[in-house]
Write a protein that holds these residues in place. Structure first.
Motif, mmCIF file in Angstrom:
data_model
loop_
_atom_site.group_PDB
_atom_site.id
_atom_site.type_symbol
_atom_site.label_atom_id
_atom_site.label_comp_id
_atom_site.label_asym_id
_atom_site.label_seq_id
_atom_site.Cartn_x
_atom_site.Cartn_y
_atom_site.Cartn_z
ATOM 1 N N LEU A 96 37.185 0.291 -60.817
ATOM 2 C CA LEU A 96 36.908 1.728 -60.817
ATOM 3 C C LEU A 96 36.003 2.092 -61.991
ATOM 4 N N ALA A 97 36.347 1.612 -63.185
ATOM 5 C CA ALA A 97 35.551 1.922 -64.380
ATOM 6 C C ALA A 97 34.121 1.413 -64.234
ATOM 7 N N GLU A 98 33.956 0.168 -63.793
ATOM 8 C CA GLU A 98 32.608 -0.382 -63.666
ATOM 9 C C GLU A 98 31.823 0.316 -62.566
ATOM 10 N N SER A 99 32.474 0.666 -61.480
ATOM 11 C CA SER A 99 31.787 1.367 -60.397
ATOM 12 C C SER A 99 31.267 2.728 -60.856
ATOM 13 N N ILE A 100 32.095 3.472 -61.566
ATOM 14 C CA ILE A 100 31.674 4.800 -62.017
ATOM 15 C C ILE A 100 30.661 4.675 -63.152
ATOM 16 N N GLY A 101 30.860 3.711 -64.053
ATOM 17 C CA GLY A 101 29.889 3.469 -65.117
ATOM 18 C C GLY A 101 28.537 3.039 -64.567
ATOM 19 N N GLY B 204 46.773 14.232 -65.064
ATOM 20 C CA GLY B 204 45.932 14.207 -66.260
ATOM 21 C C GLY B 204 46.401 13.245 -67.333
ATOM 22 N N LYS B 205 47.492 12.529 -67.076
ATOM 23 C CA LYS B 205 47.992 11.549 -68.043
ATOM 24 C C LYS B 205 47.048 10.353 -68.095
ATOM 25 N N ARG B 206 46.726 9.895 -69.300
ATOM 26 C CA ARG B 206 45.830 8.742 -69.453
ATOM 27 C C ARG B 206 46.506 7.490 -68.916
ATOM 28 N N VAL B 207 45.780 6.785 -68.057
ATOM 29 C CA VAL B 207 46.229 5.527 -67.473
ATOM 30 C C VAL B 207 45.562 4.368 -68.201
ATOM 31 N N ALA B 208 44.258 4.513 -68.475
ATOM 32 C CA ALA B 208 43.481 3.461 -69.136
ATOM 33 C C ALA B 208 42.226 4.085 -69.720
ATOM 34 N N PHE B 209 41.595 3.355 -70.623
ATOM 35 C CA PHE B 209 40.261 3.747 -71.063
ATOM 36 C C PHE B 209 39.433 2.491 -71.193
ATOM 37 N N SER B 210 38.147 2.680 -70.971
ATOM 38 C CA SER B 210 37.256 1.546 -70.874
ATOM 39 C C SER B 210 35.923 1.872 -71.526
ATOM 40 N N ARG B 211 35.223 0.829 -71.936
ATOM 41 C CA ARG B 211 33.832 0.955 -72.374
ATOM 42 C C ARG B 211 33.026 -0.012 -71.532
ATOM 43 N N PHE B 212 31.939 0.508 -70.962
ATOM 44 C CA PHE B 212 31.100 -0.262 -70.046
ATOM 45 C C PHE B 212 29.659 -0.247 -70.543
ATOM 46 N N THR B 213 29.031 -1.424 -70.565
ATOM 47 C CA THR B 213 27.628 -1.543 -70.957
ATOM 48 C C THR B 213 26.824 -2.051 -69.767
ATOM 49 N N ALA B 214 25.734 -1.354 -69.494
ATOM 50 C CA ALA B 214 24.831 -1.753 -68.412
ATOM 51 C C ALA B 214 23.487 -2.154 -68.997
ATOM 52 N N MET B 215 22.917 -3.229 -68.461
ATOM 53 C CA MET B 215 21.549 -3.598 -68.776
ATOM 54 C C MET B 215 20.671 -2.941 -67.717
ATOM 55 N N HIS B 216 19.554 -2.371 -68.145
ATOM 56 C CA HIS B 216 18.620 -1.726 -67.225
ATOM 57 C C HIS B 216 17.537 -2.743 -66.883
ATOM 58 N N LYS B 217 17.706 -3.400 -65.745
ATOM 59 C CA LYS B 217 16.782 -4.468 -65.329
ATOM 60 C C LYS B 217 15.579 -3.888 -64.596
ATOM 61 N N ASN B 218 14.442 -4.504 -64.844
ATOM 62 C CA ASN B 218 13.233 -4.129 -64.104
ATOM 63 C C ASN B 218 13.323 -4.694 -62.697
ATOM 64 N N HIS B 219 12.852 -3.913 -61.720
ATOM 65 C CA HIS B 219 12.766 -4.433 -60.354
ATOM 66 C C HIS B 219 11.741 -5.576 -60.351
ATOM 67 N N PRO B 220 12.032 -6.628 -59.605
ATOM 68 C CA PRO B 220 11.060 -7.737 -59.540
ATOM 69 C C PRO B 220 9.737 -7.256 -58.946
ATOM 70 N N GLU B 221 8.662 -7.867 -59.387
ATOM 71 C CA GLU B 221 7.329 -7.527 -58.850
ATOM 72 C C GLU B 221 7.280 -7.974 -57.410
#
Length: 144
Positions: free
Chosen positions: A63-68, A126-143
């Motif tokens: 869920l976290a990665e999908s929304i991130g 509204g109770k916290r279930v989990a928290f996450s930090r997600f990092t995405a690399m912004h890749k260039n589309h292939p030529e």
């Protein structure tokens, strides 16, 4: 009024029936979008629970990665780049057994080559279930 972080104007209507692949399998859907956040939800049901009847930590991470990833994609020019997750961590705080969990992604950093997102996951009350930090690399589309 705050300035939107999204590359193109976007509304919740853009997400009707947009779930694909893993998101579709786990019934993840986008339910809210603001100028600087996006919220998705996932049901706590048999396919998202672990054998003890509570929400599976891996499902929370999906869920976290999908929304991130969705947030990262919305913050860039998708004709030139696309997001790929390169790091995620999660701390699981409570163990819901039913209802929905909601993931709210907000940016920590949006750059040219990466973005970092805080994702807070809460239950129906509204109770916290989990928290996450997600990092995405912004890749260039292939030529092509």
């Amino acid at each position: 009024m705050s300035k939107s972080i999204w590359f193109h104007p976007i509304s919740i209507e853009n997400f009707k029936d947009s779930s694909v692949n893993m998101d579709k399998h786990l019934d993840i859907e986008i339910v809210e979008i603001g100028d600087d956040f996006i919220v998705g939800r996932m049901p706590v049901i048999e396919k998202t629970k672990q054998p003890y009847g509570i929400l599976h930590g891996g499902a929370s991470c999906v869920l976290a990665e999908s929304i991130g990833s969705t947030a990262a994609a919305l913050s860039m020019d998708n004709t030139k780049k696309y997001p790929v997750g390169i790091e995620i961590n999660a701390n699981h705080i409570s163990s819901p057994t039913d209802g929905y969990v909601y993931a709210k992604a907000t940016p920590v950093h949006i750059g040219g080559s990466t973005s970092v997102w805080n994702i807070d996951i809460t239950n129906d009350t509204g109770k916290r279930v989990a928290f996450s930090r997600f990092t995405a690399m912004h890749k260039n589309h292939p030529e092509t």
